[in-house]
Design a protein around this motif. Sequence first.
Motif, PDB file in Angstrom:
ATOM      1  N   GLN A  32       0.832  -1.194   0.000  1.00 37.09           N
ATOM      2  CA  GLN A  32       0.000   0.000   0.000  1.00 37.09           C
ATOM      3  C   GLN A  32       0.876   1.258   0.000  1.00 37.09           C
ATOM      4  N   PRO A  33       0.355   2.370  -0.499  1.00 35.81           N
ATOM      5  CA  PRO A  33       1.118   3.629  -0.497  1.00 35.81           C
ATOM      6  C   PRO A  33       1.067   4.310   0.869  1.00 35.81           C
ATOM      7  N   THR A  34       1.592   3.638   1.871  1.00 33.23           N
ATOM      8  CA  THR A  34       1.548   4.147   3.241  1.00 33.23           C
ATOM      9  C   THR A  34       2.943   4.114   3.851  1.00 33.23           C
ATOM     10  N   ALA A  35       3.063   4.745   5.006  1.00 38.74           N
ATOM     11  CA  ALA A  35       4.349   4.783   5.711  1.00 38.74           C
ATOM     12  C   ALA A  35       4.769   3.404   6.197  1.00 38.74           C
ATOM     13  N   ASP A  36       3.830   2.487   6.330  1.00 36.09           N
ATOM     14  CA  ASP A  36       4.199   1.131   6.733  1.00 36.09           C
ATOM     15  C   ASP A  36       5.096   0.475   5.691  1.00 36.09           C
ATOM     16  N   PRO A  39       8.495   4.076   4.605  1.00 33.16           N
ATOM     17  CA  PRO A  39       8.677   4.937   5.779  1.00 33.16           C
ATOM     18  C   PRO A  39       9.681   6.072   5.588  1.00 33.16           C
ATOM     19  N   SER A 122       4.354  12.005  -6.930  1.00 29.83           N
ATOM     20  CA  SER A 122       4.593  10.768  -6.185  1.00 29.83           C
ATOM     21  C   SER A 122       3.958   9.550  -6.851  1.00 29.83           C
ATOM     22  N   THR A 126       6.226   6.415  -8.113  1.00 29.68           N
ATOM     23  CA  THR A 126       6.106   5.047  -7.608  1.00 29.68           C
ATOM     24  C   THR A 126       5.681   4.080  -8.710  1.00 29.68           C
ATOM     25  N   ASN A 171      -3.563   3.171  -9.330  1.00 27.54           N
ATOM     26  CA  ASN A 171      -3.598   4.631  -9.191  1.00 27.54           C
ATOM     27  C   ASN A 171      -2.800   5.308 -10.300  1.00 27.54           C
ATOM     28  N   ARG A 216      -9.411   1.137   0.189  1.00 32.55           N
ATOM     29  CA  ARG A 216      -9.021   2.179   1.140  1.00 32.55           C
ATOM     30  C   ARG A 216      -7.989   3.138   0.558  1.00 32.55           C
ATOM     31  N   HIS A 217      -7.131   2.651  -0.331  1.00 36.93           N
ATOM     32  CA  HIS A 217      -6.047   3.490  -0.847  1.00 36.93           C
ATOM     33  C   HIS A 217      -6.108   3.679  -2.360  1.00 36.93           C
TER      34      HIS A 217
END
Length: 322
Positions: A32-36, A39, A122, A126, A171, A216-217
């Motif tokens: 997912q495009p998240t900090a997890d 980071p 971004s 990605t 996306n 969600r993303h």
Amino acid sequence: MDLPAEPQIRWILRTTATLLDLGAEPVRGLVQPTADFFPDHFDASPKSAAAVLTRVLEHAGLEDIAVELSVVTPEGETKSGGGCSSGACAAPVGKGQKFDRIAVLPDGGYRVALAAGELRHSVVLTTSLVRAVSFIFLNEVGAWDVLQPRDREPAVDMAAVLLGFGVLVANGSYIYAKGCGGVQVHSATKMAVDEITLALAVFCRLHQVSDRAVERHLELTPRAHFEEAAVWAASNSALVKLLRENPSAITADAYTLSESRSWLARTLRIGTRRSRTLDDDLAMLERALPEAKRNGAGQPPDPARQAKLAELRALVDESLDA
């Protein structure tokens, strides 16, 4: 939202079967495009872009492969080393110009190139890096030997989905951008948004990933396409199982596609022919008895029919007591 045409759906399924056979499996699940997953601080510099590339390589299980990153300015620069033959390696620099996205180096490593303008967006960044890493995967597993030349570039997108990057490339397949003529739509992928989201829905069924985790993303348009694709994948769950259990049937096109039906329709079996049950037979016989009495008043009841009716009643009572 419309689904892809049937020939394209079949191509997606065939290519999925081919890439699964080559080992296209997610190492970190759904990325997912998240900090997890990403980071590192990103400031649109080449150094921060290199950090994103490192993360993508790790999530694809290719961290042991030597890959370097270069940034190409609008003026362009001469690149050394062998270039790949896939259009996935070409990216725009300036008007009418392109450069090699990936170069295979003499030592077996790779050089990935970004246009300077890609650092400022971004999603484009990605998507470009994910597609580059997906190309590296396909090159490492010898996919070019089994893929037709016309299929190689869209197969890069397919590999990205199967490696777990489906949300990122979905996306990137439909990007709104403001221009002099108003809002325009751009794509950083070869496959269209409806095709990538259908491949993503198949991925979710293969790996038991919830639709909500994906939605969600996803951006607005990819999400709308994915919702329709998820209904189709659920309606064709038996077909998705064939990708694991009998991939040769998929590659041979020896299957039938089912129409999309909502969860409620599938649960209530709306639109499908229901097989006869004991209750159906019992109801039919009970309806027939009064008719028989009217047509044959004074005649003794048919022993065979009475025995069948008693047997069916007993079976129904037994099933209700169980």
